[in-house]
Scaffold this active site. Structure first.
Site, PDB file in Angstrom:
ATOM      1  N   ARG A 110      43.280  40.816  37.507  1.00 14.64           N
ATOM      2  CA  ARG A 110      44.058  41.044  36.273  1.00 14.64           C
ATOM      3  C   ARG A 110      43.783  42.445  35.697  1.00 14.64           C
ATOM      4  NH1 ARG A 110      44.629  38.774  30.359  1.00 14.64           N
ATOM      5  NH2 ARG A 110      46.899  38.650  30.336  1.00 14.64           N
ATOM      6  N   HIS A 163      46.779  45.000  34.900  1.00  9.27           N
ATOM      7  CA  HIS A 163      47.062  45.535  33.559  1.00  9.27           C
ATOM      8  C   HIS A 163      46.859  47.044  33.485  1.00  9.27           C
ATOM      9  CE1 HIS A 163      47.321  41.858  30.699  1.00  9.27           C
ATOM     10  NE2 HIS A 163      47.940  41.636  31.842  1.00  9.27           N
ATOM     11  N   HIS A 220      49.193  34.222  40.005  1.00 10.93           N
ATOM     12  CA  HIS A 220      48.752  33.118  39.140  1.00 10.93           C
ATOM     13  C   HIS A 220      48.221  31.923  39.936  1.00 10.93           C
ATOM     14  CE1 HIS A 220      50.774  34.632  35.196  1.00 10.93           C
ATOM     15  NE2 HIS A 220      49.719  35.324  35.558  1.00 10.93           N
ATOM     16  N   TRP A 262      46.334  27.355  36.703  1.00  5.41           N
ATOM     17  CA  TRP A 262      47.617  27.042  37.333  1.00  5.41           C
ATOM     18  C   TRP A 262      47.466  26.114  38.542  1.00  5.41           C
ATOM     19  CZ3 TRP A 262      46.393  31.867  35.333  1.00  5.41           C
ATOM     20  CH2 TRP A 262      47.289  32.423  34.401  1.00  5.41           C
TER      21      TRP A 262
HETATM   22 FE1  CCH Z   1      48.990  37.086  34.620  1.00  2.00          FE
HETATM   23  N1  CCH Z   1      48.350  36.146  32.946  1.00  2.00           N
HETATM   24  N2  CCH Z   1      50.799  37.377  33.770  1.00  2.00           N
HETATM   25  N3  CCH Z   1      49.574  38.170  36.219  1.00  2.00           N
HETATM   26  N4  CCH Z   1      47.128  36.901  35.381  1.00  2.00           N
HETATM   27  C1  CCH Z   1      47.106  35.623  32.719  1.00  2.00           C
HETATM   28  C2  CCH Z   1      46.068  35.575  33.614  1.00  2.00           C
HETATM   29  C3  CCH Z   1      46.113  36.154  34.868  1.00  2.00           C
HETATM   30  C4  CCH Z   1      51.200  36.914  32.547  1.00  2.00           C
HETATM   31  C5  CCH Z   1      50.403  36.304  31.594  1.00  2.00           C
HETATM   32  C6  CCH Z   1      49.091  35.950  31.807  1.00  2.00           C
HETATM   33  C7  CCH Z   1      50.794  38.744  36.408  1.00  2.00           C
HETATM   34  C8  CCH Z   1      51.921  38.534  35.620  1.00  2.00           C
HETATM   35  C9  CCH Z   1      51.892  37.918  34.388  1.00  2.00           C
HETATM   36  C10 CCH Z   1      46.749  37.362  36.618  1.00  2.00           C
HETATM   37  C11 CCH Z   1      47.448  38.197  37.455  1.00  2.00           C
HETATM   38  C12 CCH Z   1      48.760  38.597  37.226  1.00  2.00           C
HETATM   39  C13 CCH Z   1      47.051  35.088  31.396  1.00  2.00           C
HETATM   40  C14 CCH Z   1      45.834  34.453  30.762  1.00  2.00           C
HETATM   41  C15 CCH Z   1      48.275  35.272  30.829  1.00  2.00           C
HETATM   42  C16 CCH Z   1      48.726  34.852  29.440  1.00  2.00           C
HETATM   43  C17 CCH Z   1      44.893  35.506  30.184  1.00  2.00           C
HETATM   44  C18 CCH Z   1      43.670  34.903  29.566  1.00  2.00           C
HETATM   45  O1  CCH Z   1      43.830  34.133  28.611  1.00  2.00           O
HETATM   46  O2  CCH Z   1      42.565  35.189  30.050  1.00  2.00           O
HETATM   47  C19 CCH Z   1      52.609  37.164  32.368  1.00  2.00           C
HETATM   48  C20 CCH Z   1      53.449  36.806  31.147  1.00  2.00           C
HETATM   49  C21 CCH Z   1      53.039  37.774  33.497  1.00  2.00           C
HETATM   50  C22 CCH Z   1      54.439  38.175  33.757  1.00  2.00           C
HETATM   51  O3  CCH Z   1      54.842  38.339  34.871  1.00  2.00           O
HETATM   52  C23 CCH Z   1      50.747  39.602  37.555  1.00  2.00           C
HETATM   53  C24 CCH Z   1      51.912  40.443  38.046  1.00  2.00           C
HETATM   54  C25 CCH Z   1      49.479  39.521  38.065  1.00  2.00           C
HETATM   55  C26 CCH Z   1      48.872  40.225  39.237  1.00  2.00           C
HETATM   56  C27 CCH Z   1      49.554  40.656  40.273  1.00  2.00           C
HETATM   57  C28 CCH Z   1      45.441  36.828  36.927  1.00  2.00           C
HETATM   58  C29 CCH Z   1      44.659  37.034  38.221  1.00  2.00           C
HETATM   59  C30 CCH Z   1      45.042  36.064  35.818  1.00  2.00           C
HETATM   60  C31 CCH Z   1      43.745  35.268  35.649  1.00  2.00           C
HETATM   61  C32 CCH Z   1      42.738  36.085  34.886  1.00  2.00           C
HETATM   62  C33 CCH Z   1      41.444  35.365  34.637  1.00  2.00           C
HETATM   63  O4  CCH Z   1      40.679  35.867  33.808  1.00  2.00           O
HETATM   64  O5  CCH Z   1      41.176  34.322  35.230  1.00  2.00           O
END
Ligand code: CCH
Length: 308
Positions: A44, A48, A172, A188
């Protein structure tokens, strides 16, 4: 200790990167943290750092590592990513020659591979901004509470297609939402530290059973709880916590163009891995201009106009 640094201005060589990658591999196992792995939050962080890119203005992107500054690091969308940056700090201390921008993106590719995912092509040579003057404005990252139009607005700005949006969303499979970070809650898939196409399979498998719920903070998300499993496990150790989807995740099956790709990726993990590797590599390169030697243009070696 191998401290063989690249020549000034040159990207690190494959040989120089090997010990850096080994150090990242060694820190992934974090028994006290989340589901036992730093991998998801590292993925993530890279996303970002790169997902601020705007192709119209050629601003944002992973070059510069702007998240070190409050202007970007303090964006509520980046809440929690300080943990990812802290995990990598000892590696940066051990190998000062690698820029933060390279380390954050490289670490995600190492994490994806270690969690069973594909090899993501990666090129080094990013540099770190010396101050926050070129840090992109806040508000460029997606909002999970929205739908398909919002996803297209955000990802078309970076130059991605519908197919690429769906492939990227497959990340996700990893990690979870944290109430104290995004406000959403839960994971997820059942094994959130194993990279797979399970996320796409579950979107379709429980279609019609995903229940919209409103959390105490007012945010809405979709949940699936296997009633039998939850009841059966009560009293003996961990209770099944259920699975979740964001409204943006659900839009991937309600929008017909996105859905066609969800179906393909759910049916064919190899196809998903190939497409994810290509699109994640593209994400990490957004806004980076390279010369024939692969050297990245930056403030020192390019005349005014680059990234202005
Ligand atoms: Fe995401 N993501 N993401 N995401 N994401 C969150 C967590 C992860 C969105 C929203 C969220 C991508 C696209 C999107 C990861 C990778 C990717 C969370 C929870 C939200 C909300 C954050 C928290 O509370 O810690 C949205 C909206 C989009 C739209 O498309 C993309 C693209 C990627 C990478 C290629 C990953 C990995 C996580 C897990 C992080 C963790 O701390 O476990």
């Amino acid at each position: 200790m191998p401290q063989d640094a690249p020549a000034p201005g040159a990207a690190p060589t494959a040989e120089q990167l090997e010990p850096v990658k080994a150090a990242v591999r060694a820190l992934l196992h974090q028994p006290e943290y989340d589901d036992g792995s730093a991998g998801p939050v590292l993925v993530r962080l890279a996303w970002h750092s790169a997902g601020t890119y705007c192709k119209e203005t050629n601003t944002g992107g992973s070059n510069g590592a702007g998240m070190r500054y409050e202007k970007e690091g303090g964006d509520p969308a980046n809440a929690g990513l300080q943990h990812a940056r802290a995990f990598l700090e000892p590696v940066k201390s051990q190998f000062p020659f690698i820029s933060y921008a390279d380390l954050w993106t490289l670490a995600a590719t190492v994490a994806v591979a270690e969690m069973g995912g594909p090899a993501v092509p990666w090129q080094g040579g990013r540099t770190d901004y010396a101050d926050d003057a070129k840090v992109p404005p806040r508000g460029r990252l997606p909002d999970g509470a929205q739908g398909a139009d919002h996803l297209r607005f955000i990802f078309y700005r970076m130059g991605f297609s519908d197919q690429e949006i769906v492939a990227l969303s497959g990340a996700h499979n990893l990690g979870r939402c944290h109430g104290d970070r995004s406000g959403f809650e839960g994971k997820w898939v059942n094994n959130p530290t194993r990279f797979s196409n399970q996320y796409f399979k579950l979107l379709l498998k429980f279609e019609g059973e995903w229940k919209k719920t409103t959390l105490a903070n007012g945010l809405q998300q979709f949940v699936y709880v296997d009633e039998d499993l939850a009841a059966g496990e009560e009293g003996e150790g961990e209770k099944e916590e259920g699975l979740m989807m964001l409204p943006t995740d659900m839009s991937l099956i309600s929008d017909p163009k996105f859905r066609a790709w969800v179906e393909k990726y759910a049916a064919d993990q190899d196809l998903f891995f190939r497409d994810f590797a290509a699109v994640f590599a593209k994400l990490l390169e957004l806004g980076i201009q390279r010369d024939a030697q692969g050297r990245v243009a930056n403030e020192e070696n390019v005349e005014d106009g680059y990234r202005s």
